[in-house]
Scaffold this motif. Sequence first.
Motif, mmCIF file in Angstrom:
data_model
loop_
_atom_site.group_PDB
_atom_site.id
_atom_site.type_symbol
_atom_site.label_atom_id
_atom_site.label_comp_id
_atom_site.label_asym_id
_atom_site.label_seq_id
_atom_site.Cartn_x
_atom_site.Cartn_y
_atom_site.Cartn_z
ATOM 1 N N ALA A 1 0.841 -1.204 0.000
ATOM 2 C CA ALA A 1 0.000 0.000 0.000
ATOM 3 C C ALA A 1 0.875 1.253 0.000
ATOM 4 C CB ALA A 1 -0.929 -0.019 1.214
ATOM 5 N N ARG A 2 1.924 1.226 0.817
ATOM 6 C CA ARG A 2 2.787 2.411 0.892
ATOM 7 C C ARG A 2 3.614 2.583 -0.373
ATOM 8 N NH1 ARG A 2 5.030 2.789 7.023
ATOM 9 N NH2 ARG A 2 6.393 4.362 6.122
ATOM 10 N N VAL A 3 4.051 1.462 -0.936
ATOM 11 C CA VAL A 3 4.825 1.545 -2.186
ATOM 12 C C VAL A 3 3.943 2.112 -3.300
ATOM 13 C CG1 VAL A 3 5.937 0.171 -3.997
ATOM 14 C CG2 VAL A 3 6.425 -0.311 -1.599
ATOM 15 N N ARG A 4 2.717 1.610 -3.400
ATOM 16 C CA ARG A 4 1.825 2.059 -4.492
ATOM 17 C C ARG A 4 1.435 3.527 -4.320
ATOM 18 N NH1 ARG A 4 -0.953 -3.728 -4.714
ATOM 19 N NH2 ARG A 4 0.438 -4.595 -6.267
ATOM 20 N N LEU B 1 4.379 5.429 -5.618
ATOM 21 C CA LEU B 1 4.469 5.336 -7.085
ATOM 22 C C LEU B 1 3.475 6.307 -7.721
ATOM 23 C CD1 LEU B 1 4.776 1.466 -7.668
ATOM 24 C CD2 LEU B 1 6.551 3.182 -8.038
ATOM 25 N N LYS B 2 2.305 6.430 -7.103
ATOM 26 C CA LYS B 2 1.281 7.324 -7.638
ATOM 27 C C LYS B 2 1.702 8.781 -7.454
ATOM 28 C CE LYS B 2 -3.698 7.958 -7.489
ATOM 29 N NZ LYS B 2 -4.922 7.694 -6.763
ATOM 30 N N ARG B 3 2.189 9.099 -6.265
ATOM 31 C CA ARG B 3 2.536 10.498 -5.990
ATOM 32 C C ARG B 3 3.735 10.963 -6.815
ATOM 33 N NH1 ARG B 3 1.705 11.776 0.371
ATOM 34 N NH2 ARG B 3 2.054 13.890 -0.360
ATOM 35 N N LEU B 4 4.564 10.013 -7.230
ATOM 36 C CA LEU B 4 5.733 10.392 -8.031
ATOM 37 C C LEU B 4 5.509 10.117 -9.523
ATOM 38 C CD1 LEU B 4 8.522 9.142 -5.617
ATOM 39 C CD2 LEU B 4 7.900 11.492 -6.093
ATOM 40 N N GLY C 1 3.861 -2.068 -16.030
ATOM 41 C CA GLY C 1 4.612 -3.105 -15.315
ATOM 42 C C GLY C 1 5.751 -2.582 -14.461
ATOM 43 N N ILE C 2 5.622 -1.342 -13.998
ATOM 44 C CA ILE C 2 6.732 -0.696 -13.259
ATOM 45 C C ILE C 2 7.139 -1.502 -12.021
ATOM 46 C CG2 ILE C 2 5.161 0.804 -11.928
ATOM 47 C CD1 ILE C 2 8.567 1.983 -13.110
ATOM 48 N N GLU C 3 6.149 -2.121 -11.358
ATOM 49 C CA GLU C 3 6.450 -2.767 -10.075
ATOM 50 C C GLU C 3 7.445 -3.910 -10.225
ATOM 51 O OE1 GLU C 3 2.867 -3.900 -8.101
ATOM 52 O OE2 GLU C 3 2.133 -1.846 -7.948
ATOM 53 N N GLN C 4 7.342 -4.626 -11.340
ATOM 54 C CA GLN C 4 8.196 -5.808 -11.507
ATOM 55 C C GLN C 4 9.456 -5.520 -12.320
ATOM 56 O OE1 GLN C 4 7.594 -8.415 -9.664
ATOM 57 N NE2 GLN C 4 5.777 -7.323 -8.962
ATOM 58 N N LYS C 5 9.619 -4.266 -12.750
ATOM 59 C CA LYS C 5 10.800 -3.958 -13.562
ATOM 60 C C LYS C 5 12.045 -3.894 -12.691
ATOM 61 C CE LYS C 5 8.971 -1.658 -17.608
ATOM 62 N NZ LYS C 5 8.967 -0.490 -18.459
ATOM 63 N N PHE C 6 13.179 -4.218 -13.316
ATOM 64 C CA PHE C 6 14.461 -4.112 -12.619
ATOM 65 C C PHE C 6 15.128 -2.793 -13.017
ATOM 66 C CE2 PHE C 6 13.504 -8.478 -11.963
ATOM 67 C CZ PHE C 6 14.132 -8.803 -10.766
ATOM 68 N N PRO C 7 16.055 -2.286 -12.197
ATOM 69 C CA PRO C 7 16.664 -0.976 -12.485
ATOM 70 C C PRO C 7 17.199 -0.849 -13.913
ATOM 71 C CG PRO C 7 17.286 -1.667 -10.294
ATOM 72 C CD PRO C 7 16.505 -2.801 -10.891
ATOM 73 N N ALA C 8 17.757 -1.940 -14.452
ATOM 74 C CA ALA C 8 18.342 -1.869 -15.793
ATOM 75 C C ALA C 8 17.281 -1.591 -16.863
ATOM 76 C CB ALA C 8 19.061 -3.169 -16.109
ATOM 77 N N GLU C 9 16.004 -1.830 -16.523
ATOM 78 C CA GLU C 9 14.937 -1.627 -17.508
ATOM 79 C C GLU C 9 14.316 -0.234 -17.414
ATOM 80 O OE1 GLU C 9 12.480 -5.564 -17.805
ATOM 81 O OE2 GLU C 9 13.197 -5.407 -15.743
ATOM 82 N N LEU C 10 14.833 0.613 -16.520
ATOM 83 C CA LEU C 10 14.236 1.938 -16.317
ATOM 84 C C LEU C 10 15.054 3.017 -17.014
ATOM 85 C CD1 LEU C 10 13.590 1.686 -12.459
ATOM 86 C CD2 LEU C 10 11.933 1.283 -14.276
ATOM 87 N N SER C 11 14.394 4.128 -17.387
ATOM 88 C CA SER C 11 15.115 5.270 -17.940
ATOM 89 C C SER C 11 15.796 6.028 -16.790
ATOM 90 C CB SER C 11 14.146 6.192 -18.664
ATOM 91 O OG SER C 11 13.304 6.826 -17.716
ATOM 92 N N GLY C 12 16.684 6.954 -17.149
ATOM 93 C CA GLY C 12 17.407 7.722 -16.121
ATOM 94 C C GLY C 12 16.452 8.459 -15.188
#
Lengths: 286, 276
Positions: free
Chosen positions: A148-151, A154-157, A164-175
Amino acid sequence: MPASPSPSPSPSSSPARPPVPAADLTKPDPRWQIRIRGLNKTFGPQHVLRGLDLDIERGKINIIIGGSGQGKSVLMKHLMGLLKPDSGNIYVDGLDIVPLADVEMAKLRRKFGMVFQYAALFDSQNVVENIAFPLIERYKLSRDEIMARVRELLKRLDLDHVDGIEQKFPAELSGGQRKRVGLARALIDRPEILLYDEPTTGLDPVATKNVDEMILRTSHDFGVTSVVISHDMASTFRIGDRVSMLYEGKILVTGPAQDVLRAPDAPVREFVEMAGLTVPPLGVSA
Amino acid sequence: MNEASSVPVPRGRLAVVGGVLALPIRGFFGYLGDHSMMLWKALLWLFRRPFRPRLFLEQMEFIGVGSLPIILLVGFFSGAVSAQQTVRALKLFGQERFVGATVGLSLALELAPVFTALMITARAGSGMATELGSMRITEQIDALSTFAVNPVQYLVTPRIVASVVMLPIMTMVFNAIGLIGAYIYAVIIAGVDVGSFIEHFRYLTDPSDYLQGAIKAAVFGGSLSLAACYQGYNVRGGAKEVGLATTRAVVAGSVSVLVLDFFVGDALGTFFPFQS
């Protein structure tokens, strides 16, 4: 810099600072959350911090600028207790953190969140595990409470709309996404003080503006005290409430951003002129 | 200042030579001291909360299960090659029937623990050094500290413990597959009598031989993982330094295995005297 609250502080150089009696520093101050006095740090023959004095204003965006190798990151690590000074004191809400043992320091670190230059996300963990890390390590919360706190974060930011942001690994994210996940991890335990280590380094102008807005919005929405280490002058004067310039191991000048912009000190002038600054401050995005 | 005091005092040739000779000795003891300190911290943190069993299991999986294919491959051919050479040598005396016992003993006491340790140094040791080195240069280790997590407890202790636990297990796997390789070569290819192969193996090998191999393997596990963690944890710089640390971890791990093999083997010899 004035030792006690004053309605219109003006930029001042360290040598002119009136000494504050030690007894006053050990009491929580309504205006200054962190007060640093006489901080010295050497690494072998290199004297990095030379009797540094600095006050960090509660609930504001405090920016520390300075060139490369001036000791900005060393100062940041002292604030987190990751380095111990050779001499000097760091008061956080009136408590001197320098003599604290590891266990006490570990408790005090709960007041802090840190956003690293390149986010420093754990490669082996996905986004949810990264953001939840401080909660998992510090408390025995149920999985539902953590999620609940993580979500919520994620919403506020503005990360919840990424597929699928929750299951992504850092290497799959943009800067930019990495920075936001790093910020979410720093915010998850509701810190009072947020430290940003050169948050706009390596970003293009659009991403830089987005990170600036993220810092501004976080400061307003979460009411945290922000300490930003930066050498990006444009960003500094867009978002900074209070700016301090670190030069040769000391704070050369400190005060409200617009006053520091007009400070006559040669290193400040050089920084300002090299950046070609006449930057209007940003508003907080809705 | 007195003028005389600013004049450098000429050093004798002996002092210069002594200084030059002392440098590597000081370096060696400093290196040994740093490793001992890291091992000591890792052991202390083993007994402090929180225990995080998941991290230990993850490392056991990485070191053990992840290394299984390479251990099976190398173990099979080590046993087969060992049998091949032993059969050739024993044929000179007409004593090929002892091949099972000879290969079994050499696997149990020497080949299995050493080869397993070298394989795991190459695969898991290099992986540990690279992972910790990357975590260091991307500030992930600093990030752990900011969350009041001790990086040695979180990163080093599980790797050392998992290596100490998994090396003896993998050594036993190596022994088993090595014996299969030896059996296939000796019995099926070289035509050694199956009864002699098994009977001499059973008669001349002893559980204490396997215990010695397991003890050696546990010591090797500690040394190779300590070398890997030390090199990775203390990386300073960038990608190039991570690569150099990985190389140093593999070299230091392999050398430590071979050096310790002699000393541990010697020490075990006093506890487990050879019985004919």
